[in-house]
Design a protein around this motif. Structure first.
Motif, PDB file in Angstrom:
ATOM      1  N   SER A 109      -0.095  43.422  19.003  1.00  0.00           N
ATOM      2  CA  SER A 109      -1.135  43.595  20.271  1.00  0.00           C
ATOM      3  C   SER A 109      -2.600  42.773  19.073  1.00  0.00           C
ATOM      4  O   SER A 109      -3.334  41.498  19.514  1.00  0.00           O
ATOM      5  N   SER A 110      -2.793  43.898  17.678  1.00  0.00           N
ATOM      6  CA  SER A 110      -3.717  43.042  17.375  1.00  0.00           C
ATOM      7  C   SER A 110      -3.361  41.683  16.428  1.00  0.00           C
ATOM      8  O   SER A 110      -4.396  40.825  16.159  1.00  0.00           O
ATOM      9  N   VAL A 111      -2.587  41.601  15.834  1.00  0.00           N
ATOM     10  CA  VAL A 111      -2.057  40.097  15.622  1.00  0.00           C
ATOM     11  C   VAL A 111      -1.934  39.483  16.726  1.00  0.00           C
ATOM     12  O   VAL A 111      -2.589  37.826  15.918  1.00  0.00           O
ATOM     13  N   ILE A 112      -1.640  39.328  17.796  1.00  0.00           N
ATOM     14  CA  ILE A 112      -1.663  38.545  19.001  1.00  0.00           C
ATOM     15  C   ILE A 112      -3.287  38.069  19.037  1.00  0.00           C
ATOM     16  O   ILE A 112      -3.265  36.667  19.026  1.00  0.00           O
ATOM     17  N   LEU A 113      -4.422  39.269  18.937  1.00  0.00           N
ATOM     18  CA  LEU A 113      -5.406  38.894  19.131  1.00  0.00           C
ATOM     19  C   LEU A 113      -6.224  38.076  18.108  1.00  0.00           C
ATOM     20  O   LEU A 113      -7.020  37.741  18.561  1.00  0.00           O
ATOM     21  N   ILE A 114      -5.869  38.593  17.407  1.00  0.00           N
ATOM     22  CA  ILE A 114      -6.647  37.977  15.737  1.00  0.00           C
ATOM     23  C   ILE A 114      -6.248  36.501  16.446  1.00  0.00           C
ATOM     24  O   ILE A 114      -7.087  35.420  16.226  1.00  0.00           O
ATOM     25  N   VAL A 115      -4.810  35.808  16.522  1.00  0.00           N
ATOM     26  CA  VAL A 115      -4.550  34.694  16.094  1.00  0.00           C
ATOM     27  C   VAL A 115      -5.435  33.596  17.864  1.00  0.00           C
ATOM     28  O   VAL A 115      -5.580  32.497  17.321  1.00  0.00           O
ATOM     29  N   PHE A 117      -7.677  34.483  19.248  1.00  0.00           N
ATOM     30  CA  PHE A 117      -9.351  33.863  18.681  1.00  0.00           C
ATOM     31  C   PHE A 117     -10.042  33.316  18.255  1.00  0.00           C
ATOM     32  O   PHE A 117     -10.574  32.341  18.436  1.00  0.00           O
ATOM     33  N   ILE A 118      -8.445  33.501  16.664  1.00  0.00           N
ATOM     34  CA  ILE A 118      -8.864  32.031  15.850  1.00  0.00           C
ATOM     35  C   ILE A 118      -8.873  30.344  16.525  1.00  0.00           C
ATOM     36  O   ILE A 118      -9.734  29.655  16.529  1.00  0.00           O
ATOM     37  N   VAL A 119      -7.857  30.630  17.203  1.00  0.00           N
ATOM     38  CA  VAL A 119      -7.625  29.562  17.801  1.00  0.00           C
ATOM     39  C   VAL A 119      -8.907  28.878  19.220  1.00  0.00           C
ATOM     40  O   VAL A 119      -9.246  27.986  19.422  1.00  0.00           O
ATOM     41  N   GLN A 120      -9.549  30.267  19.687  1.00  0.00           N
ATOM     42  CA  GLN A 120     -10.118  30.089  20.863  1.00  0.00           C
ATOM     43  C   GLN A 120     -11.338  29.485  19.815  1.00  0.00           C
ATOM     44  O   GLN A 120     -11.871  28.515  20.562  1.00  0.00           O
ATOM     45  N   MET A 121     -11.781  29.702  18.870  1.00  0.00           N
ATOM     46  CA  MET A 121     -13.317  29.966  18.138  1.00  0.00           C
ATOM     47  C   MET A 121     -13.107  27.909  17.971  1.00  0.00           C
ATOM     48  O   MET A 121     -13.491  27.071  17.685  1.00  0.00           O
ATOM     49  N   ALA A 122     -11.482  27.945  17.370  1.00  0.00           N
ATOM     50  CA  ALA A 122     -11.107  26.139  16.828  1.00  0.00           C
ATOM     51  C   ALA A 122     -11.471  25.395  17.935  1.00  0.00           C
ATOM     52  O   ALA A 122     -12.241  24.038  17.086  1.00  0.00           O
ATOM     53  N   VAL A 123     -11.322  25.445  18.874  1.00  0.00           N
ATOM     54  CA  VAL A 123     -11.116  24.759  20.675  1.00  0.00           C
ATOM     55  C   VAL A 123     -12.277  25.017  20.685  1.00  0.00           C
ATOM     56  O   VAL A 123     -13.094  23.446  21.004  1.00  0.00           O
ATOM     57  N   TRP A 132     -19.670  29.397  16.516  1.00  0.00           N
ATOM     58  CA  TRP A 132     -19.308  30.718  15.869  1.00  0.00           C
ATOM     59  C   TRP A 132     -20.509  31.211  15.315  1.00  0.00           C
ATOM     60  O   TRP A 132     -21.040  30.026  13.619  1.00  0.00           O
ATOM     61  N   THR A 133     -21.079  32.007  14.962  1.00  0.00           N
ATOM     62  CA  THR A 133     -22.393  32.511  14.342  1.00  0.00           C
ATOM     63  C   THR A 133     -21.767  33.810  12.806  1.00  0.00           C
ATOM     64  O   THR A 133     -20.808  35.003  13.708  1.00  0.00           O
ATOM     65  N   MET A 134     -21.894  33.016  11.845  1.00  0.00           N
ATOM     66  CA  MET A 134     -21.325  33.688  10.878  1.00  0.00           C
ATOM     67  C   MET A 134     -22.471  35.755  10.775  1.00  0.00           C
ATOM     68  O   MET A 134     -23.383  34.748  11.109  1.00  0.00           O
TER      69      MET A 134
END
Length: 229
Positions: A109-115, A117-123, A132-134
């Motif tokens: 579940s954690s792995v899928i969520l990380i991937v 959210f990364i895709v979501q931020m990129a899109v 994105w705010t660092m």
């Protein structure tokens, strides 16, 4: 993972519009949704009295959100969406716990969520609202505590629903209101209104009744062909 991601996004989104205690109070409808969804998802039987208790619990949500006034808005909608996502996630966890270990469910579940959210931020990075705010250095300890406590809570939740019934364990979540009131007051000076507390009382009473009916049905399970009530 999808349900957990939905819960995270909508819960944090609700906090933009509502105090912490109010947001948590609205999400208390989650156990009632769990009980309703347990029928199609887990093939559990829910009798008319428990369905009536679910309806009464939703009336408690209406008391909290006050749809005829200024209390109903994006914050309430997002909090209800978080409750729905949480209910779906818990029932899925309950079902998967019959064949999968808690460690495995938490890891994947954690792995899928990380991937995701990364895709979501990129899109969505080009959209100002999703830019994105660092995080700064002082934010890292808070983020670390959130990650550790959140992961620990997910693991304990998976273990709990491995051994217990959804309708019996769900009301225990209401202890979260105590912490929400404490932290909301300490960090932001927020306190729930009398209307919010009244709505919470209605929701809790409904869920406690559902748990009581569940216990009675289990105690009477030796009687053949007895209709659930």
């Amino acid at each position: 993972a999808g349900a957990n991601g939905m819960t995270l996004l909508t819960f944090f989104g609700a906090l933009i519009f509502l105090p912490l205690a109010d947001t948590v109070a609205i999400t208390f409808v989650s156990p009632l949704i769990m009980c309703a969804l347990a029928v199609p998802m887990l093939k559990e039987r829910v009798g008319p009295r428990r369905w009536a208790a679910i309806v009464v619990g939703f009336l408690g949500v209406l008391v909290i959100t006050r749809p005829s006034g200024a209390g109903f808005g994006w914050g309430a909608v997002l909090a209800l969406a978080a409750a729905f996502g949480d209910a779906i996630g818990i029932n899925i966890t309950r079902r998967m716990s019959q064949t999968e270990s808690s460690h495995s469910m938490l890891f994947w579940s954690s792995v899928i969520l990380i991937v995701a959210f990364i895709v979501q931020m990129a899109v969505l990075s080009s959209v100002p609202a999703f830019a994105w705010t660092m995080p700064v250095v002082r934010d890292l300890p808070v983020i670390a505590v959130l990650a550790l406590t959140g992961s620990g809570a997910q693991f304990c939740l998976a273990q709990a629903f491995r051994y217990g019934e959804v309708s019996a364990l769900a009301p225990l979540e209401y202890g979260a209101l105590i912490w929400a009131v404490i932290f909301g007051y300490l960090f932001w000076g927020d306190l729930p209104t009398v209307t919010v507390l009244l709505g919470v009382a209605i929701i809790i009473a409904s869920s406690v009744y559902i748990a009581h009916r569940e216990a009675r049905e289990k105690g009477a399970s030796a009687v053949p062909d007895r209709d659930l009530i």
